[in-house]
Design a protein around this motif. Structure first.
Motif, PDB file in Angstrom:
ATOM      1  N   GLY A 126     -13.651   6.382  46.268  1.00  0.00           N
ATOM      2  CA  GLY A 126     -13.599   5.684  44.981  1.00  0.00           C
ATOM      3  C   GLY A 126     -12.487   6.212  44.087  1.00  0.00           C
ATOM      4  N   THR A 127     -12.272   7.529  44.105  1.00  0.00           N
ATOM      5  CA  THR A 127     -11.195   8.129  43.306  1.00  0.00           C
ATOM      6  C   THR A 127      -9.840   7.674  43.833  1.00  0.00           C
ATOM      7  OG1 THR A 127     -12.565  10.039  42.743  1.00  0.00           O
ATOM      8  CG2 THR A 127     -10.178  10.316  42.544  1.00  0.00           C
ATOM      9  N   ALA A 128      -9.666   7.671  45.152  1.00  0.00           N
ATOM     10  CA  ALA A 128      -8.411   7.201  45.752  1.00  0.00           C
ATOM     11  C   ALA A 128      -8.185   5.730  45.418  1.00  0.00           C
ATOM     12  CB  ALA A 128      -8.440   7.404  47.260  1.00  0.00           C
ATOM     13  N   ARG A 129      -9.236   4.937  45.518  1.00  0.00           N
ATOM     14  CA  ARG A 129      -9.136   3.500  45.217  1.00  0.00           C
ATOM     15  C   ARG A 129      -8.755   3.278  43.761  1.00  0.00           C
ATOM     16  NH1 ARG A 129     -14.121   1.521  47.011  1.00  0.00           N
ATOM     17  NH2 ARG A 129     -13.144   1.499  49.054  1.00  0.00           N
ATOM     18  N   GLN A 130      -9.314   4.076  42.863  1.00  0.00           N
ATOM     19  CA  GLN A 130      -9.009   3.948  41.439  1.00  0.00           C
ATOM     20  C   GLN A 130      -7.534   4.250  41.167  1.00  0.00           C
ATOM     21  OE1 GLN A 130     -11.600   6.283  38.975  1.00  0.00           O
ATOM     22  NE2 GLN A 130     -11.117   5.120  37.144  1.00  0.00           N
ATOM     23  N   ALA A 131      -6.983   5.252  41.836  1.00  0.00           N
ATOM     24  CA  ALA A 131      -5.561   5.587  41.681  1.00  0.00           C
ATOM     25  C   ALA A 131      -4.687   4.429  42.146  1.00  0.00           C
ATOM     26  CB  ALA A 131      -5.229   6.856  42.464  1.00  0.00           C
ATOM     27  N   LEU A 132      -5.020   3.873  43.299  1.00  0.00           N
ATOM     28  CA  LEU A 132      -4.238   2.755  43.827  1.00  0.00           C
ATOM     29  C   LEU A 132      -4.376   1.518  42.945  1.00  0.00           C
ATOM     30  CD1 LEU A 132      -5.042   3.324  47.599  1.00  0.00           C
ATOM     31  CD2 LEU A 132      -2.821   3.673  46.477  1.00  0.00           C
ATOM     32  N   SER A 133      -5.568   1.298  42.417  1.00  0.00           N
ATOM     33  CA  SER A 133      -5.788   0.154  41.523  1.00  0.00           C
ATOM     34  C   SER A 133      -4.975   0.285  40.248  1.00  0.00           C
ATOM     35  CB  SER A 133      -7.273   0.015  41.174  1.00  0.00           C
ATOM     36  OG  SER A 133      -7.999  -0.328  42.315  1.00  0.00           O
ATOM     37  N   GLU A 134      -4.858   1.509  39.742  1.00  0.00           N
ATOM     38  CA  GLU A 134      -4.052   1.713  38.537  1.00  0.00           C
ATOM     39  C   GLU A 134      -2.601   1.313  38.796  1.00  0.00           C
ATOM     40  OE1 GLU A 134      -2.411   5.443  36.077  1.00  0.00           O
ATOM     41  OE2 GLU A 134      -4.580   5.220  36.014  1.00  0.00           O
ATOM     42  N   LEU A 135      -2.076   1.678  39.949  1.00  0.00           N
ATOM     43  CA  LEU A 135      -0.698   1.320  40.287  1.00  0.00           C
ATOM     44  C   LEU A 135      -0.550  -0.190  40.458  1.00  0.00           C
ATOM     45  CD1 LEU A 135       0.166   4.212  42.752  1.00  0.00           C
ATOM     46  CD2 LEU A 135       0.911   3.947  40.385  1.00  0.00           C
ATOM     47  N   GLU A 136      -1.568  -0.832  41.011  1.00  0.00           N
ATOM     48  CA  GLU A 136      -1.542  -2.294  41.114  1.00  0.00           C
ATOM     49  C   GLU A 136      -1.493  -2.908  39.726  1.00  0.00           C
ATOM     50  OE1 GLU A 136      -4.365  -4.298  43.784  1.00  0.00           O
ATOM     51  OE2 GLU A 136      -4.700  -2.311  44.660  1.00  0.00           O
ATOM     52  N   GLY A 137      -2.279  -2.363  38.809  1.00  0.00           N
ATOM     53  CA  GLY A 137      -2.341  -2.889  37.444  1.00  0.00           C
ATOM     54  C   GLY A 137      -1.025  -2.770  36.698  1.00  0.00           C
ATOM     55  N   THR A 138      -0.195  -1.816  37.089  1.00  0.00           N
ATOM     56  CA  THR A 138       1.100  -1.649  36.427  1.00  0.00           C
ATOM     57  C   THR A 138       2.177  -2.513  37.065  1.00  0.00           C
ATOM     58  OG1 THR A 138       1.771   0.209  37.823  1.00  0.00           O
ATOM     59  CG2 THR A 138       0.567   0.742  35.797  1.00  0.00           C
ATOM     60  N   GLY A 139       1.866  -3.140  38.192  1.00  0.00           N
ATOM     61  CA  GLY A 139       2.848  -3.983  38.863  1.00  0.00           C
ATOM     62  C   GLY A 139       3.757  -3.242  39.825  1.00  0.00           C
ATOM     63  N   LEU A 140       3.541  -1.952  40.018  1.00  0.00           N
ATOM     64  CA  LEU A 140       4.366  -1.183  40.958  1.00  0.00           C
ATOM     65  C   LEU A 140       3.973  -1.445  42.406  1.00  0.00           C
ATOM     66  CD1 LEU A 140       4.516   2.337  39.267  1.00  0.00           C
ATOM     67  CD2 LEU A 140       6.374   0.698  39.499  1.00  0.00           C
ATOM     68  N   VAL A 141       2.717  -1.843  42.587  1.00  0.00           N
ATOM     69  CA  VAL A 141       2.138  -1.961  43.918  1.00  0.00           C
ATOM     70  C   VAL A 141       1.422  -3.295  44.033  1.00  0.00           C
ATOM     71  CG1 VAL A 141       0.358  -0.972  45.424  1.00  0.00           C
ATOM     72  CG2 VAL A 141       1.857   0.531  44.129  1.00  0.00           C
ATOM     73  N   VAL A 142       1.464  -3.872  45.224  1.00  0.00           N
ATOM     74  CA  VAL A 142       0.715  -5.093  45.500  1.00  0.00           C
ATOM     75  C   VAL A 142      -0.157  -4.848  46.730  1.00  0.00           C
ATOM     76  CG1 VAL A 142       2.554  -6.115  46.928  1.00  0.00           C
ATOM     77  CG2 VAL A 142       0.879  -7.601  45.802  1.00  0.00           C
ATOM     78  N   ALA A 143      -1.382  -5.375  46.686  1.00  0.00           N
ATOM     79  CA  ALA A 143      -2.297  -5.252  47.817  1.00  0.00           C
ATOM     80  C   ALA A 143      -2.188  -6.507  48.670  1.00  0.00           C
ATOM     81  CB  ALA A 143      -3.726  -5.073  47.332  1.00  0.00           C
TER      82      ALA A 143
END
Length: 159
Positions: A126-143
């Motif tokens: 869950g902690t790892a997922r939250q970190a990745l989700s934060e990056l998605e929210g900033t537009g740096l990362v796409v799933a």
């Protein structure tokens, strides 16, 4: 200054300042730059800077001193010697953001999986997922469903 700051910018600023504090610049007891100076440095409004500083105050990394501004707290002033889950996910997100902005993770590159982050950082999924989700929210990362998370084309230009 952009009147409409992208979502998550205050967290990115907090991450940058947090990294500086942990690196010792400024040292405990020393003042941070003013809100106006930070706004100019990051190209954002003072309101966005205040949100970032509030995040650091909540973590007791900085405190406001009348007539001085915000100063870096000494390690013994911090509420918890051990990292809490929120700071763990922020640290992971900050590390990945740095790899993206430095070009170590180029546009189109796959990010480490949640499982790999769990092993690397010793955190929950869950902690790892939250970190990745934060990056998605900033537009740096796409799933990409079934494939993983990837650096966006604009990833290297982000702060």
């Amino acid at each position: 200054m952009n009147p409409r700051t992208p979502w998550g910018t205050c967290h990115q600023i907090a991450d940058a300042l947090r990294s500086r504090i942990y690196a010792g610049a400024p040292a405990p007891g020393n003042a941070l730059p003013s809100e106006a100076a930070l706004g100019q440095e990051f190209g954002v409004s003072r309101t966005t800077v205040r949100r970032a500083l509030a995040e650091l105050e909540a973590e007791r990394l900085v405190k406001a001193l009348p007539g001085t501004g915000r100063v870096v707290c000494a390690p013994e002033e911090r509420t918890d010697v051990h990292e809490s889950p929120p700071s763990q996910y922020r640290r992971i997100a900050s590390d990945l953001r740095e790899q993206i902005t430095d070009g170590d993770l180029a546009p189109g590159a796959a990010l480490p999986s949640e499982a790999a982050l769990v092993r690397q950082y010793g955190v929950s999924r869950g902690t790892a997922r939250q970190a990745l989700s934060e990056l998605e929210g900033t537009g740096l990362v796409v799933a990409v469903h079934g494939k993983g998370r990837f650096v966006t084309e604009g990833g290297n230009g982000a702060r």
